[in-house]
Design an enzyme around this catalytic site. Structure first.
Site, mmCIF file in Angstrom:
data_model
loop_
_atom_site.group_PDB
_atom_site.id
_atom_site.type_symbol
_atom_site.label_atom_id
_atom_site.label_comp_id
_atom_site.label_asym_id
_atom_site.label_seq_id
_atom_site.Cartn_x
_atom_site.Cartn_y
_atom_site.Cartn_z
ATOM 1 N N ASP A 123 0.868 -1.183 0.000
ATOM 2 C CA ASP A 123 0.000 0.000 0.000
ATOM 3 C C ASP A 123 0.904 1.232 0.000
ATOM 4 O O ASP A 123 1.609 1.490 0.974
ATOM 5 C CB ASP A 123 -0.899 -0.012 1.240
ATOM 6 N N ARG A 125 0.054 4.469 -0.202
ATOM 7 C CA ARG A 125 -0.586 5.747 0.116
ATOM 8 C C ARG A 125 0.194 6.544 1.165
ATOM 9 O O ARG A 125 0.787 5.974 2.074
ATOM 10 C CB ARG A 125 -2.020 5.519 0.613
#
Length: 450
Positions: A123, A125
């Site tokens: 991930d 982000r």
């Protein structure tokens, strides 16, 4: 306010104030807030990651569109909330790579595996922009009720100084996104608001006997939220030395536990070597029955054969949590599906520890590889140990930022000086994650100085 502009917009969910923070074209940070936002009140917050396929086309392969609509309705109903639209499509893969990920998923990978293959991260982000616009809109550290199933978002906000309570945003899975839901649950620790990472301090029995009162005062001086990180105080017991039959020891431990005020969020953890002998479990159960507080158990074994580990016995013991301590060569334990399933349960942790109290640190890349080997098995309730103190906790933050899951940590040798628990080091270690209301005074030290 510089680089921030707002206007009012009507929507089918209600009237909102639209905020836009200037940035790269097409990547501006966007938020919707209640018209009459009161920063002094409780803020209902949703940080919603951009998803063209779910938010715009209502793809059934995810739950993003439904979460967006539900969150906006909840915020409108609550009347005091903020919806941040996080412009990082596909966990920051971008739309093109997100479509590549979709094809990999159709070929049999899950979203965690596909993201690692395409970007090297599960991930990618970064929530920094979300934090910036939140701070500009609120102007203060308002209490937050977070609409999310993602415990990492809670940790990120807590690091920034917000008091956060999570409120799950549950959507019923369908035939198309069932695997996606399972991956988020097992590999990203979603949908598990009751599971909290812990900050562990391993004590010796001598610490409790000699410094029990001041250790309790130190722990009591920290503010610990009902959700979020907990403090685990470990106590190593040696059945071979007769600890389980030692009435005086039982009394010491019970008295120490009574001095801990916040027993809901401070847990005493009894460390034991795993043993198959029935006599051991009879003695252990008798010992545990004599305790007057809520406790957890940390178990370690020198064996790597899962068939010799009786999970039913572990489950039968009254405890808050089970922490199973494993070394690198014991990762093969995870080949047993029953063992893996057991440690997917809320409140159970796997502790990666090759140091075994010797204070041996390892590189972040080595720890990362070990954690990844566990997460690949569908386990995300993970703790690490090995020479940690306040100066090395940035490694925990880096691991959490990489995996986007809460990581627990345990410290022992890093908090000691000449074999004795150093209270100043312990305080600095705990202060890394918790606010301290006031510094406790050590009466014994004062008497010594006089």
């Amino acid at each position: 306010m510089k680089n921030l502009i707002s206007t009012q917009i009507p929507t089918e969910f209600g009237n909102f104030k639209l905020w836009v923070q200037n940035g790269e074209r097409g990547r501006e940070t966007i938020a919707l807030s209640s018209i009459n936002l009161d920063p002094k009140g409780e803020i209902l917050l949703r940080i919603h990651s951009e998803c063209l396929t779910g938010d715009t086309f209502y793809s059934l392969a995810c739950d993003c569109g439904q979460q967006k609509n539900t969150a906006l309705r909840e915020i409108s109903k609550h009347g005091n909330g903020i919806f941040i639209y996080h412009r990082q499509e596909g966990r920051n893969l971008g739309l093109f790579k997100k479509v590549q990920a979709y094809n990999l998923i159709l070929d049999g990978l899950d979203t965690h595996e596909a993201n690692i293959l395409l970007s090297g991260k599960p991930d990618g982000r970064d929530y920094t922009n979300c934090l910036e616009i939140l701070e500009k809109i609120l102007g203060q550290k308002s209490p937050i009720v977070l609409l999310s199933n993602n415990p990492y978002k809670r940790l990120f906000l807590e690091r920034a100084g917000y008091k956060v309570v999570m409120h799950s945003l549950l959507i019923e899975p369908n035939l198309h996104n069932k695997k996606y839901f399972t991956t988020k649950e097992q590999k990203f620790s979603h949908y598990d608001a009751k599971h909290s990472p812990y900050i562990g301090v391993t004590l010796w029995l001598q610490d409790v006997k000699e410094q029990g009162e001041i250790i309790a005062k130190l722990v009591n001086s920290f503010e610990i939220n009902d959700q979020g990180r907990k403090i685990f105080l470990g106590l190593a017991l040696s059945p071979k030395n007769g600890d389980l039959k030692n009435r005086q020891l039982q009394k010491h431990i019970n008295n120490f536990a009574k001095k801990i005020k916040n027993q809901k969020n401070v847990n005493l953890v009894l460390h034991l070597d795993y043993c198959q002998q029935r006599q051991f479990y009879r003695e252990l159960k008798n010992f545990l029955d004599s305790l007057t507080f809520r406790y957890s158990l940390q178990i370690r074994t020198n064996d790597s054969a899962t068939e010799k580990i009786n999970l039913e016995i572990l489950d039968s013991l009254k405890k808050e949590n089970i922490i199973f301590q494993i070394r690198s060569e014991q990762i093969s334990l995870l080949k047993n599906p029953e063992f893996t399933e057991y440690f997917q349960k809320t409140g159970n942790y796997l502790l990666l520890d090759d140091s075994l109290g010797r204070g041996i640190s390892e590189s972040i890349s080595t720890t990362q590889e070990k954690i990844l080997s566990i997460v690949r098995k569908g386990l995300s309730h993970i703790a690490v140990a090995g020479g940690y103190d306040s100066k090395k906790l940035d490694k925990i933050i880096a691991l959490e930022d990489f995996f986007k899951i809460p990581i627990s940590v345990d410290a022992e040798s890093g908090l000691r000086q000449k074999g004795k628990l150093n209270l100043d080091k312990t305080a600095e270690y705990l202060k890394y994650f918790f606010d301290q209301n006031k510094k406790p005074t050590n009466r014994q030290d004062k008497k010594t100085k006089k």
